[in-house]
Design a protein around this motif. Structure first.
Motif, PDB file in Angstrom:
ATOM      1  N   ILE A 136     -12.857   2.243 -10.220  1.00 49.81           N
ATOM      2  CA  ILE A 136     -12.148   2.601 -10.003  1.00 49.81           C
ATOM      3  C   ILE A 136     -10.633   1.359 -10.062  1.00 49.81           C
ATOM      4  O   ILE A 136      -9.438   2.386 -10.210  1.00 49.81           O
ATOM      5  CB  ILE A 136     -11.301   3.374  -9.161  1.00 49.81           C
ATOM      6  CG1 ILE A 136     -11.419   2.918  -7.405  1.00 49.81           C
ATOM      7  CG2 ILE A 136     -12.374   5.504  -9.506  1.00 49.81           C
ATOM      8  CD1 ILE A 136     -10.989   3.932  -6.012  1.00 49.81           C
ATOM      9  N   GLY A 137     -10.759   0.543 -10.274  1.00 48.80           N
ATOM     10  CA  GLY A 137      -9.735  -0.482 -10.293  1.00 48.80           C
ATOM     11  C   GLY A 137      -8.838  -1.179  -9.159  1.00 48.80           C
ATOM     12  O   GLY A 137      -9.756  -1.071  -8.100  1.00 48.80           O
ATOM     13  N   PRO A 138      -8.514  -2.634  -8.517  1.00 47.20           N
ATOM     14  CA  PRO A 138      -8.393  -3.367  -7.565  1.00 47.20           C
ATOM     15  C   PRO A 138      -7.709  -3.124  -7.083  1.00 47.20           C
ATOM     16  O   PRO A 138      -7.317  -3.072  -5.586  1.00 47.20           O
ATOM     17  CB  PRO A 138      -7.981  -4.883  -8.463  1.00 47.20           C
ATOM     18  CG  PRO A 138      -7.318  -4.571  -9.732  1.00 47.20           C
ATOM     19  CD  PRO A 138      -8.225  -2.937 -10.478  1.00 47.20           C
ATOM     20  N   TYR A 139      -6.303  -1.919  -7.262  1.00 55.90           N
ATOM     21  CA  TYR A 139      -5.239  -1.518  -6.939  1.00 55.90           C
ATOM     22  C   TYR A 139      -5.486  -0.193  -5.580  1.00 55.90           C
ATOM     23  O   TYR A 139      -4.516   0.648  -5.582  1.00 55.90           O
ATOM     24  CB  TYR A 139      -3.844  -1.781  -7.474  1.00 55.90           C
ATOM     25  CG  TYR A 139      -3.636  -3.239  -7.889  1.00 55.90           C
ATOM     26  CD1 TYR A 139      -3.280  -3.700  -7.668  1.00 55.90           C
ATOM     27  CD2 TYR A 139      -3.939  -2.980  -9.370  1.00 55.90           C
ATOM     28  CE1 TYR A 139      -2.933  -5.021  -7.546  1.00 55.90           C
ATOM     29  CE2 TYR A 139      -3.300  -4.473  -9.538  1.00 55.90           C
ATOM     30  CZ  TYR A 139      -3.245  -5.288  -9.001  1.00 55.90           C
ATOM     31  OH  TYR A 139      -2.890  -6.779  -9.079  1.00 55.90           O
ATOM     32  N   CYS A 140      -7.146   0.539  -6.258  1.00 56.08           N
ATOM     33  CA  CYS A 140      -6.885   1.662  -5.511  1.00 56.08           C
ATOM     34  C   CYS A 140      -6.501   1.287  -3.733  1.00 56.08           C
ATOM     35  O   CYS A 140      -5.199   2.618  -3.098  1.00 56.08           O
ATOM     36  CB  CYS A 140      -7.817   1.993  -5.188  1.00 56.08           C
ATOM     37  SG  CYS A 140      -9.318   3.238  -4.566  1.00 56.08           S
ATOM     38  N   ILE A 141      -6.375   0.794  -2.887  1.00 57.71           N
ATOM     39  CA  ILE A 141      -6.426   0.493  -1.163  1.00 57.71           C
ATOM     40  C   ILE A 141      -4.919   0.825  -1.424  1.00 57.71           C
ATOM     41  O   ILE A 141      -4.275   0.370  -0.394  1.00 57.71           O
ATOM     42  CB  ILE A 141      -7.436  -0.105  -0.876  1.00 57.71           C
ATOM     43  CG1 ILE A 141      -9.203   0.361  -0.850  1.00 57.71           C
ATOM     44  CG2 ILE A 141      -7.125  -0.734   0.443  1.00 57.71           C
ATOM     45  CD1 ILE A 141      -9.639  -0.347   0.261  1.00 57.71           C
ATOM     46  N   THR A 142      -4.631  -0.656  -2.364  1.00 60.77           N
ATOM     47  CA  THR A 142      -3.277  -0.501  -2.287  1.00 60.77           C
ATOM     48  C   THR A 142      -2.167   0.255  -2.339  1.00 60.77           C
ATOM     49  O   THR A 142      -1.650   0.622  -1.482  1.00 60.77           O
ATOM     50  CB  THR A 142      -3.100  -2.079  -2.768  1.00 60.77           C
ATOM     51  OG1 THR A 142      -4.281  -3.483  -3.125  1.00 60.77           O
ATOM     52  CG2 THR A 142      -1.569  -2.327  -2.724  1.00 60.77           C
ATOM     53  N   ALA A 143      -2.570   0.849  -3.435  1.00 55.23           N
ATOM     54  CA  ALA A 143      -1.446   2.034  -3.731  1.00 55.23           C
ATOM     55  C   ALA A 143      -1.529   3.216  -3.016  1.00 55.23           C
ATOM     56  O   ALA A 143      -0.983   3.345  -2.818  1.00 55.23           O
ATOM     57  CB  ALA A 143      -2.065   2.599  -5.295  1.00 55.23           C
ATOM     58  N   THR A 144      -2.946   3.615  -2.521  1.00 49.60           N
ATOM     59  CA  THR A 144      -2.898   4.848  -1.113  1.00 49.60           C
ATOM     60  C   THR A 144      -2.273   4.080   0.113  1.00 49.60           C
ATOM     61  O   THR A 144      -1.891   5.013   0.623  1.00 49.60           O
ATOM     62  CB  THR A 144      -4.384   4.861  -0.893  1.00 49.60           C
ATOM     63  OG1 THR A 144      -5.341   5.132  -2.549  1.00 49.60           O
ATOM     64  CG2 THR A 144      -4.894   6.350  -0.591  1.00 49.60           C
ATOM     65  N   ALA A 145      -2.738   2.981   0.097  1.00 48.36           N
ATOM     66  CA  ALA A 145      -1.794   2.275   1.836  1.00 48.36           C
ATOM     67  C   ALA A 145      -0.186   2.285   1.344  1.00 48.36           C
ATOM     68  O   ALA A 145       0.711   2.602   2.511  1.00 48.36           O
ATOM     69  CB  ALA A 145      -2.128   0.782   1.908  1.00 48.36           C
ATOM     70  N   PHE A 146       0.697   1.968   0.497  1.00 60.54           N
ATOM     71  CA  PHE A 146       2.087   2.324   0.564  1.00 60.54           C
ATOM     72  C   PHE A 146       2.308   3.543   0.029  1.00 60.54           C
ATOM     73  O   PHE A 146       3.250   3.652   0.906  1.00 60.54           O
ATOM     74  CB  PHE A 146       1.817   1.555  -1.050  1.00 60.54           C
ATOM     75  CG  PHE A 146       3.324   1.625  -1.267  1.00 60.54           C
ATOM     76  CD1 PHE A 146       4.078   0.453  -1.093  1.00 60.54           C
ATOM     77  CD2 PHE A 146       4.281   2.380  -2.588  1.00 60.54           C
ATOM     78  CE1 PHE A 146       6.013   0.860  -1.095  1.00 60.54           C
ATOM     79  CE2 PHE A 146       5.243   2.607  -3.026  1.00 60.54           C
ATOM     80  CZ  PHE A 146       6.302   1.258  -2.223  1.00 60.54           C
ATOM     81  N   ALA A 147       1.210   4.356  -0.438  1.00 64.19           N
ATOM     82  CA  ALA A 147       1.648   6.057  -0.594  1.00 64.19           C
ATOM     83  C   ALA A 147       2.317   6.269   0.642  1.00 64.19           C
ATOM     84  O   ALA A 147       2.722   7.517   1.132  1.00 64.19           O
ATOM     85  CB  ALA A 147       0.570   6.818  -1.673  1.00 64.19           C
ATOM     86  N   LEU A 148       0.697   6.632   1.860  1.00 58.72           N
ATOM     87  CA  LEU A 148       0.502   6.544   3.425  1.00 58.72           C
ATOM     88  C   LEU A 148       1.610   6.692   4.202  1.00 58.72           C
ATOM     89  O   LEU A 148       2.474   6.863   4.765  1.00 58.72           O
ATOM     90  CB  LEU A 148      -0.804   7.081   3.499  1.00 58.72           C
ATOM     91  CG  LEU A 148      -1.419   7.492   3.863  1.00 58.72           C
ATOM     92  CD1 LEU A 148      -1.127   8.869   4.583  1.00 58.72           C
ATOM     93  CD2 LEU A 148      -1.873   8.429   2.374  1.00 58.72           C
TER      94      LEU A 148
END
Length: 353
Positions: A136-148
């Motif tokens: 699902i792409g390299p920024y999945c964890i980054t985006a979710t952590a940032f959003a939370l």
């Protein structure tokens, strides 16, 4: 007339002393950056480092090591340290609480939960910006952590606005949300399989080697904008330190300054944590150290925290690369080992003084 001249001279000496301190910190940071680029598994002489950075022809292997491996990691440590430290300084000021920091306010815990949630539900598994075992792409964890992280900061601000933007409400809300996200993360770790658990634990180790040049660019722009905003409001932070009523009497819009400062500090912190993982104690300890050196005047405390945080994390990152060489120790482990004793020392010394 004589008294006015003497006061003017003393004030000029005070300003010059602070400027000199900032200059020493800046020079130390530049020297540390160059030394950091020269140290590692492959020792590179300083003149070769300077040649590679200036574009002078140098051995291709050395140029590759400096530009593709060491320089991004060193700049990542520099930017992260500066951002976390100046955010911690602002949080401590607007909250009028010495324990104000991204970690104690629950923002880091929210990012950890966001990463764990991405691993569990979306299948993300972040190792570094070089390799990502995910469909699902390299920024999945980054985006979710940032959003939370941003959602948590917004919740803290909304709760505090409902209660009149009082500083103690912000702190207590952050502590409560941090505990909630910690419990939720532990629950996800309990039901995760071995691979998912490894991914969750790996992400919580703050690692400056994760950032690519693109991510460094994003962090640089956000750090520059937020730092400029903080410095612009340094007089307002000085007034808030005296007290809300006094600050309002001086014309400071305390609620607005507190709201915008918390929002900017949280945004900057969320960006750093989302890209690099959790790096604790920098945002908590560095402001206290710099306050001992420069005093509480935010005109000098903010730039000192900026430079001091960058210097501390760059030194820690360099030491982390060398202590267990050829293995690399995550810098967050070292900052925790260093930060806790230093903070206890500052507390004990403050109680005695």
């Amino acid at each position: 007339m004589g008294n006015s001249l003497a006061l003017s001279q003393r004030y000029a000496a005070y300003i010059n002393k602070k400027i000199l301190l900032l200059g020493v910190l800046g020079a130390s940071l530049v020297l540390t950056l160059l030394v950091s680029l020269s140290l590692g598994a492959a020792q590179i002489p300083l003149h070769d480092v300077l040649a590679a950075l200036s574009g002078t022809p140098v051995d291709a292997r050395l140029k590759l090591i400096i530009w593709n491996i060491r320089l991004p990691q060193a700049l990542s440590a520099l930017l992260a340290g500066a951002g976390l430290a100046i955010s911690g300084t602002v949080m401590q000021s607007i909250l009028r609480n010495p324990l104000g920091s991204p970690f104690t306010l629950g923002i880091s815990h929210a990012a950890a939960f966001g990463a764990a949630l991405a691993v569990m539900l979306l299948g993300g598994f972040a190792q570094s910006h070089h390799s990502v075992a995910s469909s699902i792409g390299p920024y999945c964890i980054t985006a979710t952590a940032f959003a939370l992280s941003i959602i948590t900061a917004a919740l803290i601000v909304l709760i505090s606005r409902h209660q009149g933007t009082r500083s103690e409400v912000m702190v207590l809300s952050g502590v409560a949300l941090g505990s909630l996200f910690t419990a939720a993360t532990m629950f996800l770790q309990l039901i995760a399989d071995d691979v998912q658990l490894a991914a969750m634990v790996f992400w919580t180790f703050g690692d400056t080697a994760r950032a690519s040049w693109t991510e460094l660019g994003l962090m640089s722009v956000l750090l520059a904008l937020c730092s400029a905003y903080f410095l612009w409001n340094s007089w307002a932070y000085n007034a808030i330190d005296i007290g809300d009523e006094t600050a309002q009497g001086l014309g400071v819009q305390v609620n607005k300054i507190r709201f915008m400062g918390m929002l900017a500090a949280s945004l900057l912190t969320a960006c750093i944590i989302a890209f690099l993982g959790i790096i604790g104690f920098v945002g908590l300890v560095v402001p206290h150290i710099c306050r001992k050196l420069t005093g509480a005047d935010h005109r000098f405390l903010l730039p000192a925290s900026f430079l001091g945080g960058a210097l501390l994390l760059l030194l820690s990152d360099t030491a982390a690369r060398l202590i267990l060489a050829p293995h690399i120790l995550p810098v967050s482990v070292l900052t925790a080992f260093m930060g806790a004793p230093v903070f206890l020392y500052l507390i004990i010394k403050g109680q005695r003084s």
